[in-house]
Design a protein around this motif. Structure first.
Motif, PDB file in Angstrom:
ATOM      1  N   ALA A   1      39.402  41.073  36.995  1.00  0.00           N
ATOM      2  CA  ALA A   1      39.170  41.060  38.442  1.00  0.00           C
ATOM      3  C   ALA A   1      40.169  41.955  39.169  1.00  0.00           C
ATOM      4  O   ALA A   1      39.950  42.312  40.324  1.00  0.00           O
TER       5      ALA A   1
ATOM      6  N   ARG B   1      36.065  33.250  40.824  1.00  0.00           N
ATOM      7  CA  ARG B   1      35.679  34.651  40.989  1.00  0.00           C
ATOM      8  C   ARG B   1      34.264  34.917  40.459  1.00  0.00           C
ATOM      9  O   ARG B   1      33.480  35.613  41.060  1.00  0.00           O
ATOM     10  N   TYR B   2      33.984  34.364  39.281  1.00  0.00           N
ATOM     11  CA  TYR B   2      32.705  34.690  38.630  1.00  0.00           C
ATOM     12  C   TYR B   2      31.673  33.565  38.754  1.00  0.00           C
ATOM     13  O   TYR B   2      30.532  33.732  38.317  1.00  0.00           O
TER      14      TYR B   2
END
Ligand code: URA
Length: 240
Positions: free
Chosen positions: A113, A237-238
Motif C-alpha cells: 500500500a 485497506r483491501y
C-alpha cells in the motif's frame, strides 16, 4: 485591539494535542528514530484513519496522505553531494543532488500500500517485495518469497511496512536484505504507526538503521495489535 472571535473556525491555531502523541510513549527516543512533526494536522489525519467508522475510500485517501509525508521525510535522510547548475537567468546556483541510487522494498501485503506513495515522489523507482509469515511450527517469522532489483547491494533501500508491532517481520526483512549485501546503514525503515515494544527491539538489534515513523502508540494487546492503532491495516485497506 479586536476582540477575540467567537467563531471557532477563526480561532488562532492550537498546538498539537499532546495526550496521544509520542515521544511520551518512548522516552527517550532511540537516536535512530525520526517521527513526523506531531502537528494538529497530522493528528487529524491519524484520527480519521483510526476511526473504525471511516469508509474505505477515506481510509485510502488519508492513509495515502500520511504515506506521502513519510516518504518525503525518508528522502530527507539520503545523502547529497554538491551540485552546481546554471539558472535561466544565467546565474550559477550552488546546490545539491542525491548521491546514490535508491529502491523500495515492501513487506507484503500491507507494505504494498505504500508503493504508490513512493512512486509519486520517485517516478521510476525500482521496487522489490518480500513476504514473511509466521512459521506454524516454530512461531518465528519465516521468509516465504523475495524479489529484489539485482543491484540492490549498491542501493539505498526504503523498507516499507505500515505497522511496526512486535518488529518480528521487519527484523526478518532486514536480515534478508543484509544477506543480499545491503549494509544496515543504507536501509531506511518507513512506517505509519509503531508500538514502543517493537521499536525498541528493532532499534536495539539494528542501531545504525534509520526508522521514520508517523506516530508511536501506547503498546500492544495480547493479540499483538497496536493500541490504540487502527486495526489490521491490510483489512482496512483491501477490505479482505
Ligand atoms: N498489523 C496491523 O495491521 N495492525 C496492528 O495493529 C499490528 C500489526
Amino acid at each position: 485591539m479586536a476582540a477575540p472571535s467567537s467563531n471557532p473556525a477563526l480561532a488562532p491555531p492550537q498546538p498539537a494535542l499532546s495526550v496521544n502523541s509520542n515521544p511520551a510513549h518512548l522516552d527517550p527516543l532511540p537516536p535512530s528514530v525520526f517521527t513526523l512533526p506531531q502537528t494538529a494536522q497530522l493528528e487529524a489525519l491519524y484520527t480519521i484513519i483510526r476511526n473504525k467508522d471511516t469508509s474505505r475510500g477515506d481510509f485510502l485517501f488519508y492513509s495515502d496522505r500520511i504515506i506521502r509525508l513519510l516518504v518525503e521525510e525518508g528522502l530527507n535522510h539520503l545523502p547529497v553531494v554538491a551540485r552546481t547548475v546554471e539558472t535561466p537567468t544565467g546565474a550559477t546556483y550552488n546546490g545539491v543532488g542525491f548521491e546514490g541510487k535508491i529502491c523500495g522494498v515492501s513487506i507484503l501485503r500491507a507494505g504494498e500500500a505504500m508503493e504508490a506513495g513512493l512512486r509519486e515522489v520517485c517516478r521510476s523507482v525500482r521496487i522489490g517485495k518480500i513476504l514473511i509469515q509466521r512459521d506454524e511450527d516454530t512461531t518465528l517469522p519465516k521468509l516465504f518469497y523475495s524479489k529484489f532489483p539485482p543491484d540492490i547491494a549498491s542501493r539505498y533501500v526504503l523498507l516499507l511496512d505500515p505497522m511496526l508491532a512486535t518488529g518480528g517481520s521487519a527484523m526478518k526483512a532486514v536480515e534478508v536484505l543484509m544477506e543480499h549485501g545491503v549494509p544496515e546503514e543504507r536501509i531506511i525503515f518507513i512506517n505509519l504507526i509503531a508500538a514502543p515494544e517493537g521499536l525498541t527491539t528493532f532499534c536495539t538489534r539494528f542501531p545504525s538503521l534509520k526508522v521514520i515513523t508517523g506516530w508511536i502508540d501506547q503498546g500492544l494487546n495480547e493479540k499483538a495489535y497496536i493500541i490504540p492503532g487502527l486495526g489490521d491495516f491490510g483489512e482496512r485497506r483491501y477490505c479482505t
